[in-house]
Write a protein that holds these residues in place. Structure first.
Motif, mmCIF file in Angstrom:
data_model
loop_
_atom_site.group_PDB
_atom_site.id
_atom_site.type_symbol
_atom_site.label_atom_id
_atom_site.label_comp_id
_atom_site.label_asym_id
_atom_site.label_seq_id
_atom_site.Cartn_x
_atom_site.Cartn_y
_atom_site.Cartn_z
ATOM 1 N N GLN A 55 42.654 74.077 54.385
ATOM 2 C CA GLN A 55 41.549 73.411 53.695
ATOM 3 C C GLN A 55 41.829 73.490 52.190
ATOM 4 O OE1 GLN A 55 38.766 71.971 54.938
ATOM 5 N NE2 GLN A 55 38.344 72.844 56.931
ATOM 6 N N HIS A 58 38.658 69.448 50.203
ATOM 7 C CA HIS A 58 38.001 69.546 51.508
ATOM 8 C C HIS A 58 36.689 70.319 51.386
ATOM 9 C CE1 HIS A 58 41.963 68.573 53.426
ATOM 10 N NE2 HIS A 58 41.186 68.095 54.389
ATOM 11 N N LYS A 94 32.691 69.235 51.731
ATOM 12 C CA LYS A 94 31.832 69.854 52.749
ATOM 13 C C LYS A 94 30.540 70.373 52.138
ATOM 14 C CE LYS A 94 31.925 73.383 56.371
ATOM 15 N NZ LYS A 94 32.741 74.430 57.037
ATOM 16 N N ASN A 114 35.110 65.479 56.148
ATOM 17 C CA ASN A 114 34.218 66.587 55.797
ATOM 18 C C ASN A 114 32.896 66.108 55.217
ATOM 19 O OD1 ASN A 114 36.045 68.455 56.689
ATOM 20 N ND2 ASN A 114 36.242 69.546 54.768
#
Length: 466
Positions: free
Chosen positions: A293, A297, A301, A331
């Motif tokens: 990740q 990413h 998220k 994400n």
């Protein structure tokens, strides 16, 4: 073969290679217990160590006196002056009565339910509650500044509770700025709130290790500050030479730690400032954790649009995949329904304008179902396609409540079942297709076109699709 030597078997050699990391970790732990870093007494060892002291030294007394405890816990300076007159020892072990119940092994496989006792000292009690005058008196009475019967020192307590004056007072009286607690933390690791900035500053002035690691996670103070969104701490640590790209045991750098931490709406700007400082200090925007990740990413998220823009401007890979084969776009789309107030449409738009791969058209009904509460997100996604195959499945994907709330927008979407996309939109798609492979966010603003057309090409929101 010379005498006194022997041959390692292949099995032994392989075992040695496999244990290399463990040996390095043990070496680090030994360093922590060297003269640079004190290891402290655990609860079971307090009385044993007291008995083993030479007869010339006064043993550390254990205090059960409720009067003394009440005076300490309430910060009653007058009472403490009477209870600790000149010549009296202030190095006591306080064993409060009561507490939480827990199961304790009694031997031979038997367990009993008893009260959990937390050993502490007068210094820990007063430092943890910010009673500066009481703390000063106890130090003047010769209290052991580094005594830690419960596994932490008074300095840990003052830093954890953000009492700057207590921290400074303890350091002036010789407290170890690099003391290691039972949990493997140094006082600088306990500076995890904005109010602890003064404590951190004092610790560094008295020799705290700027890159000291926690025993369990291998976090540096910079990891702690970044994870908690503390821009003042980050700036201070960087000024003292903190290593900006050190990884902890999870493979996280401070930048990864800041991006991966869940953030409330009111905290978004603090985390943005932290990331801005880390990148300004040379943090690697491409570093991935154990699950591959990237910071991008993680920022997607947690839906921090400002951080996403910052990372993209610093060259973050918009189509990098994690171990699950997911890109940053995946994400953000997975959390849109939970983060509508965070403006997820800004992130989707930024990713597309930086060259993110589009979704497979067949997945659009599923995305519509999960992201329908953010019509702007849907608008941006749909406007990256020149044609759409709208069916009854699309209509069924939007709940009646959401449809009523955003009726005008969803009527424009569902009307595409009978109507082709407009010529204006088709022209937009053609231009974007022509510029594919180049950074649209950089190229389009340089075109000799009116501003409203440039914004249209960059998928500006209009509240409908056509």
């Amino acid at each position: 073969m010379s005498r006194g030597s022997f041959v390692f078997s292949s099995t032994a050699l392989r075992s040695l290679e496999m244990d290399e990391d463990m040996l390095e970790r043990n070496k680090y732990k030994k360093q922590l217990s060297s003269h640079h870093f004190n290891s402290y007494m655990l609860k079971k060892e307090v009385r044993e160590r007291a008995r083993l002291r030479p007869s010339t030294a006064l043993p550390v007394a254990v205090c059960h006196d409720v009067v003394i405890q009440n005076a300490l816990y309430t910060g009653d300076l007058e009472a403490i002056q009477q209870l600790f007159p000149r010549g009296a020892t202030a190095s006591l072990i306080i064993e409060p009565q009561g507490g939480d119940m827990r199961w304790v092994a009694t031997g031979e496989g038997l367990w009993s339910l008893s009260y959990e006792q937390e050993l502490t000292t007068p210094l820990q009690i007063t430092a943890g509650r910010g009673f500066v005058d009481c703390l000063r008196l106890l130090l003047q009475r010769g209290a052991d500044v580094d005594l830690a019967p419960g596994g932490i020192t008074a300095l840990h307590e003052s830093c954890e509770n953000c009492h700057t004056e207590c921290t400074k007072l303890l350091l002036v009286h010789g407290a170890n700025a690099n003391a290691v607690s039972e949990d493997g933390l140094m006082p600088l690791h306990d500076c995890s709130r904005p109010e602890s900035f003064g404590c951190a500053k004092n610790l560094l002035q008295y020799g705290a290790a700027i890159n000291g690691r926690t025993v369990d996670e291998n976090d540096t103070p910079l990891h702690v500050a970044a994870r908690n969104g503390l821009p003042d701490h980050v700036e201070l640590y960087l000024r003292y030479g903190a290593a900006v790209d050190k990884k902890n045991d999870q493979g996280l750098t401070p930048l990864n730690a800041a991006c991966s931490q869940p953030q409330e709406l009111g905290d978004l700007q603090r985390y943005f400032k932290v990331c801005q400082m880390l990148l300004g200090a040379g943090a690697n925007v491409h570093t991935m954790d154990q699950d591959k990740q990237s910071p991008l990413h993680m920022a997607c998220k947690n839906v921090n649009a400002d951080i996403v823009d910052l990372l993209l401007d610093n060259g973050a890979g918009v189509n990098e995949m994690n171990y699950g084969g997911e890109t940053p776009m995946h994400n953000i789309l997975k959390v849109v329904c939970y983060k509508v107030p965070y403006q997820p449409e800004r992130i989707v738009r930024a990713l597309l304008n930086h060259g993110s791969i589009r979704l497979w058209p067949g997945a659009l009904p599923t995305v519509l179902k999960h992201c329908s509460e953010s019509p702007r997100t849907i608008e941006v996604l749909l406007n990256d396609y020149s044609q759409l195959k709208v069916t009854d499945t699309w209509v069924e994907s939007v709940s009646s409540e959401v449809f009523k709330q955003h009726q005008g927008f969803y009527e424009s979407v569902f009307s595409l079942e009978r109507t082709p996309r407009s010529l204006q939109h088709l022209a937009r798609c053609k231009v974007r297709k022509f510029l594919e492979g180049r950074p649209l966010h950089e190229v389009i603003p340089k075109l000799d076109l009116p501003t409203f057309i440039k914004n249209y090409l960059l998928l500006e929101y209009r509240g409908y699709v056509h």
